[in-house]
Design an enzyme around this catalytic site. Structure first.
Site, PDB file in Angstrom:
ATOM      1  N   GLU A 331      -0.081  -2.378  -8.421  1.00 55.69           N
ATOM      2  CA  GLU A 331       0.490  -1.052  -8.190  1.00 55.69           C
ATOM      3  C   GLU A 331      -0.355  -0.318  -7.160  1.00 55.69           C
ATOM      4  O   GLU A 331      -1.567  -0.181  -7.335  1.00 55.69           O
ATOM      5  CB  GLU A 331       0.513  -0.226  -9.482  1.00 55.69           C
ATOM      6  CG  GLU A 331       1.624  -0.557 -10.435  1.00 55.69           C
ATOM      7  CD  GLU A 331       1.759   0.474 -11.546  1.00 55.69           C
ATOM      8  OE1 GLU A 331       2.810   0.459 -12.210  1.00 55.69           O
ATOM      9  OE2 GLU A 331       0.833   1.292 -11.767  1.00 55.69           O
ATOM     10  N   CYS A 332       0.275   0.134  -6.086  1.00 56.98           N
ATOM     11  CA  CYS A 332      -0.364   0.968  -5.070  1.00 56.98           C
ATOM     12  C   CYS A 332      -1.651   0.325  -4.533  1.00 56.98           C
ATOM     13  O   CYS A 332      -1.589  -0.584  -3.733  1.00 56.98           O
ATOM     14  CB  CYS A 332      -0.605   2.373  -5.602  1.00 56.98           C
ATOM     15  SG  CYS A 332      -0.798   3.612  -4.303  1.00 56.98           S
ATOM     16  N   GLY A 333      -2.826   0.772  -4.963  1.00 50.52           N
ATOM     17  CA  GLY A 333      -4.060   0.165  -4.488  1.00 50.52           C
ATOM     18  C   GLY A 333      -4.121  -1.321  -4.784  1.00 50.52           C
ATOM     19  O   GLY A 333      -4.613  -2.118  -3.978  1.00 50.52           O
TER      20      GLY A 333
END
Length: 444
Positions: A331-333
């Site tokens: 997720e994201c990072g």
């Protein structure tokens, strides 16, 4: 609507930057010092503030969200306050600020949470450059929505005793209580970076800061009056929240200062469903435990540690081997780390894991912020293709290339499709989307 015995308050403000996070932390620390068991909450999507709450209160802080959380999930999270003396929720943005379109059951505003719980609002007012006019602002807030109660205000950034007296004069005229006044003091400022405060685990002086803040509010705020203003929590009759489906039975979870953005209610839900969470630190060059059946890389700040991550060969070899046979999700990072490369703010490109083709750039950064719905084109750990999820996106990465098959149809709060669709390749999936709850049909 039934009431529980635990009273609560919401610390809100007319706008971001008014000082509500600092005041919330100060109140949590001061009340805990007085022997109170305080259950903290954060309105809206946020990872950073709840981590500070947890340190100040000594117990996990949960997010309450009228746009992204189903009402059953919301009501279940209120049960965390059942054994507490008082619940204290920090608002998001301005008190009435939300999106234009209703989500699960509201627009994501702090006012939605106040109306649903029955908790009165303590309004934090930045009165720098104001005197009696501050009372007019508070009066407008008090009258704006009939189902939201303003119990009083805390004045912030007061310049002098004379200034405080002038501001208080306005509130005396309208009959709104002033719980206290905080002087302008740069020493009270919490360190920040681009997504908000510097993370709680990165601040070695945090306990000392909290002690100073507790001293401040014990001196300048009428804490007894503040506690007395709290009101019992309203919630609907108990109903079972939808089960938070864990991504696996044994979950290898990346967990360090580069990968720290995990919602406490997700971890709580995974454990309640019988899953075991085994953490590992990519920054310490640790691979995922090979006995796990799924690896999960949450969001965080990989861009601040890109060089160290690029050199973490045991981590890279371990997760690449893991991904050959088992699902890996980011997720994201975490998504950026699964990609091919990351350009940091100084313009240096760092090799990432290469499990996806994503290339991201922070040298020419661009803000992506807001609620999102995701309808999966392909499964992710825990959810089948076709599942609908609610969450949000918050990052500054510019996508240079996203060449793999799209993971999901992702839309903003207005229903407009976004270009950031996520990616999938083999057992590996990832997206900038942070999941908060299911929406509609979400099948394991």
């Amino acid at each position: 609507m039934a009431a529980t015995s635990t009273p609560g308050l919401i610390i809100a403000a007319p706008a971001s930057g008014s000082g509500k996070t600092t005041l919330t932390l100060a109140l949590l620390a001061a009340l805990r010092r007085r022997g109170r068991i305080v259950q903290p909450y954060k309105c809206g999507p946020d990872y950073i503030d709840p981590a500070f709450h947890a340190v100040a209160a000594g117990r996990a802080s949960f997010n309450l969200d009228s746009w992204a959380q189903g009402r059953e999930r919301f009501d279940a999270l209120l049960e965390a306050a059942a054994e507490a003396d008082i619940a204290l929720a920090e608002g998001v943005m301005g008190l009435f600020d939300g999106v234009a379109s209703q989500g699960a059951w509201g627009t994501g505003s702090t006012a939605d949470i106040a109306a649903a719980t029955g908790w009165p609002v303590v309004l934090v007012l930045d009165v720098a450059g104001q005197a009696q006019s501050a009372a007019a602002v508070a009066l407008g807030f008090a009258r704006y929505r009939d189902d939201v109660t303003i119990s009083g205000v805390i004045l912030n950034k007061v310049a002098s005793e004379r200034h405080a007296a002038l501001v208080r004069d306005g509130f005396a005229r309208i009959g709104v209580r002033v719980f206290g006044a905080i002087a302008r003091d740069t020493a009270l400022t919490m360190p920040e970076r681009h997504l908000g405060l510097v993370q709680a685990q990165e601040d070695p002086a945090l306990l000392a800061r909290l002690a100073t803040l507790a001293d401040l509010v014990e001196r300048d705020i009428d804490l007894a009056a503040l506690e007395a203003a709290a009101r019992p929590t309203r919630r609907r009759p108990p109903a079972a929240a939808p089960r938070m489906v864990p991504p696996g039975q044994r979950i290898a979870l990346a967990r360090d200062v580069a990968f720290s953005f995990v919602y406490p209610h997700l971890l709580q839900g995974w454990r309640a469903a019988g899953a075991e969470i085994i953490t590992f630190s990519p920054l310490s060059d640790e691979p995922p435990d090979p006995s796990c059946d799924v690896a999960w890389l949450p969001g965080g700040y990989p861009e601040l540690h890109a060089g160290k991550l690029a050199a973490a060969s045991r981590f890279a070899d371990g997760i690449r081997a893991f991904a050959r046979t088992r699902p890996v999700h980011g997720e994201c990072g975490g998504y950026m780390t699964l990609g091919a490369g990351l350009i940091d703010a100084a313009g240096h490109r760092h090799e990432m894991l290469g499990l996806l083709g994503l290339e991201t750039d922070f040298a020419q950064r661009r803000l992506h912020l807001g609620y999102r719905t995701a309808t999966l084109h392909a499964p992710i750990p825990g959810y089948a293709a076709g599942s609908a999820l609610r969450g949000h996106e918050f990052h500054y990465a510019r996508v240079v290339t996203q060449p793999d098959e799209p993971l999901a149809d992702i839309r903003d709060a207005s229903g407009v499709a976004t270009a950031e669709t996520g990616s999938r390749r083999g057992h590996v999936t990832g997206s900038f989307f942070h999941m908060v709850d299911v929406a509609g049909d979400a099948r394991p």
